[in-house]
Scaffold this motif. Structure first.
Motif: not given
Length: 146
Positions: A34-54
């Protein structure tokens, strides 16, 4: 266990009306955020997709919490608990996490996590509990190796 570094002592906060959500495949690789997760995590969506949730795992979190979560959701049940996460910059934020299996035609095909702003008293209790668990777990691990 993944040990994301560096960490800071800066706590991030988010609004009670914000819901951080993500989905993963069966191995815990992120498939949507979600956009809220992206914002708080500081990662771009592209940096998160495909990565381990950890990727957002904070080193203060005891491995036992994640072992319990994986046992619960793999068995088809919902897991709930307080989690301390790490942002890309090393700051931290607490969430009240609810992780549930996602089903297709009766089979678990992934997991959905909905995370909410926790109450401060619950954060304080979880932080104390996790601090007690971490040294004990390290001692057990050390004793098993030697």
């Amino acid at each position: 266990m993944r040990n994301n570094q560096p960490v800071t002592d800066v706590e991030l906060h988010f609004g009670e009306d914000e819901i951080l959500s993500s989905t993963t495949d069966l191995k815990g690789r992120i498939t949507s955020v979600s956009p809220a997760f992206v914002k708080l995590s500081g990662f771009a969506e592209q940096e998160l997709i495909g990565q381990p949730h950890n990727i957002v795992r904070h080193p203060d979190m005891p491995a036992e919490a994640y072992e319990w979560m994986w046992r619960t959701i793999s068995a088809g049940n919902t897991w709930s608990g307080l989690v301390k996460n790490r942002s890309k910059q090393g700051d931290f934020y607490w969430v009240e996490a609810n992780v549930s299996p996602v089903y297709t035609q009766g089979k678990i095909v992934g997991y959905r996590s909905l995370r909410f702003k926790p109450q401060r008293r619950d954060v304080d209790a979880a932080a104390s509990l996790y601090a007690d668990i971490k040294p004990a777990a390290s001692a057990i691990h050390f004793n098993r190796k030697h």
